[in-house]
Design an enzyme around this catalytic site. Structure first.
Site, PDB file in Angstrom:
ATOM      1  N   GLY A   1     -20.425 -16.428  59.844  1.00 15.25           N
ATOM      2  CA  GLY A   1     -21.708 -16.763  60.447  1.00 15.25           C
ATOM      3  C   GLY A   1     -22.049 -15.745  61.514  1.00 15.25           C
ATOM      4  O   GLY A   1     -21.152 -15.128  62.105  1.00 15.25           O
TER       5      GLY A   1
ATOM      6  N   GLN B   1     -26.007 -12.362  68.904  1.00 11.05           N
ATOM      7  CA  GLN B   1     -24.760 -11.588  68.753  1.00 11.05           C
ATOM      8  C   GLN B   1     -24.994 -10.133  68.368  1.00 11.05           C
ATOM      9  O   GLN B   1     -24.066  -9.325  68.398  1.00 11.05           O
ATOM     10  CB  GLN B   1     -23.850 -12.236  67.697  1.00 11.05           C
TER      11      GLN B   1
ATOM     12  N   CYS C   1     -14.956 -16.633  67.174  1.00 13.24           N
ATOM     13  CA  CYS C   1     -16.328 -16.146  67.271  1.00 13.24           C
ATOM     14  C   CYS C   1     -16.281 -14.623  67.260  1.00 13.24           C
ATOM     15  O   CYS C   1     -15.444 -14.034  67.948  1.00 13.24           O
ATOM     16  CB  CYS C   1     -16.950 -16.650  68.576  1.00 13.24           C
ATOM     17  N   LEU C   2     -17.174 -13.998  66.501  1.00 17.07           N
ATOM     18  CA  LEU C   2     -17.186 -12.527  66.424  1.00 17.07           C
ATOM     19  C   LEU C   2     -17.419 -11.901  67.795  1.00 17.07           C
ATOM     20  O   LEU C   2     -17.021 -10.762  68.028  1.00 17.07           O
ATOM     21  CB  LEU C   2     -18.271 -12.054  65.450  1.00 17.07           C
TER      22      LEU C   2
ATOM     23  N   HIS D   1     -21.798 -24.279  65.114  1.00 14.05           N
ATOM     24  CA  HIS D   1     -21.448 -23.089  65.904  1.00 14.05           C
ATOM     25  C   HIS D   1     -22.665 -22.161  66.019  1.00 14.05           C
ATOM     26  O   HIS D   1     -23.007 -21.699  67.122  1.00 14.05           O
ATOM     27  CB  HIS D   1     -20.265 -22.375  65.227  1.00 14.05           C
ATOM     28  N   GLU D   2     -23.333 -21.895  64.892  1.00 15.92           N
ATOM     29  CA  GLU D   2     -24.462 -20.955  64.909  1.00 15.92           C
ATOM     30  C   GLU D   2     -25.691 -21.559  65.600  1.00 15.92           C
ATOM     31  O   GLU D   2     -26.387 -20.869  66.343  1.00 15.92           O
ATOM     32  CB  GLU D   2     -24.820 -20.498  63.485  1.00 15.92           C
TER      33      GLU D   2
ATOM     34  N   HIS E   1     -25.166 -21.222  69.217  1.00 18.48           N
ATOM     35  CA  HIS E   1     -25.389 -19.847  69.682  1.00 18.48           C
ATOM     36  C   HIS E   1     -26.847 -19.647  70.102  1.00 18.48           C
ATOM     37  O   HIS E   1     -27.141 -18.978  71.093  1.00 18.48           O
ATOM     38  CB  HIS E   1     -25.112 -18.843  68.558  1.00 18.48           C
TER      39      HIS E   1
HETATM   40 ZN   LIG Z   1     -19.898 -17.229  67.332  1.00 17.88          ZN
END
Ligand SMILES: [Zn+2]
Length: 171
Positions: free
Chosen positions: A46, A51, A93-94, A135-136, A139
């Site tokens: 995701g 991000q 998380c990236l 999660h997304e 964000h």
């Molecule tokens: Zn994330």
């Protein structure tokens, strides 16, 4: 085009993104394409626009890691409608690479969103998809998964990140 991933510490990750109001434009379609490309390059399931430094309410998800085109999901201006049951599992998380922590999420989650054409739809996911949907969506509200950890765990993590930043090892 592959965007570099913004890391924890950049304020764009912790503020609410702006709603998208213009649909079906070449810019929006290009952004969707670039977001999938950036997510696959980073090996994530995701990716939310903040991000990649873009404070707009759009996220992409693909729990198949590019294996199944039917799993590609674009969420614009998403809202969580329903969360049922619970699951506890490792989440990462990236934007916070190398760290993973146990996070409790709903087992089955329903989200309402728009697609790139502006059409409204609802999607219900279980397990990994439920986790990714929340999660997304979070964000885009400026909320990172670490806000769900205990204060102690979060402080330990932040201290480690500050050290990586000082050592120039945090992108
Ligand atoms: Zn994330």
């Amino acid at each position: 085009m592959v965007y570099p991933i913004v890391r924890f510490g950049n304020p764009v990750l912790e503020r609410e993104a702006d709603n998208i109001t213009e649909f079906d434009t070449p810019d929006l379609h290009k952004l969707v394409e670039d977001m999938f490309e950036s997510m696959y390059a980073a090996k994530g399931v995701g990716l939310a626009a903040p991000q990649i430094g873009i404070s707009k309410k759009i996220a992409v998800i693909d729990c198949s890691n590019g294996e199944n085109p039917n799993d590609k999901l674009v969420l614009i201006n998403p809202q969580i409608l329903k969360s049922e049951g619970k699951q506890v599992g490792e989440e990462g998380c990236l934007s916070i690479p190398t760290f993973r922590e146990q996070v409790r999420r709903g087992k089955r989650v329903t989200v309402r969103a728009q697609n790139a054409l502006g059409e409204e739809f609802e999607i219900t996911g279980e397990d990994l998809l439920a986790r990714a949907l929340v999660h997304e969506t979070e964000h885009l509200l400026g909320r990172l998964y670490i806000t769900h950890l205990s204060n102690l765990k979060r402080e330990v993590m932040k201290r480690k990140i500050r050290k990586l930043q000082r050592d120039g090892e945090w992108g």
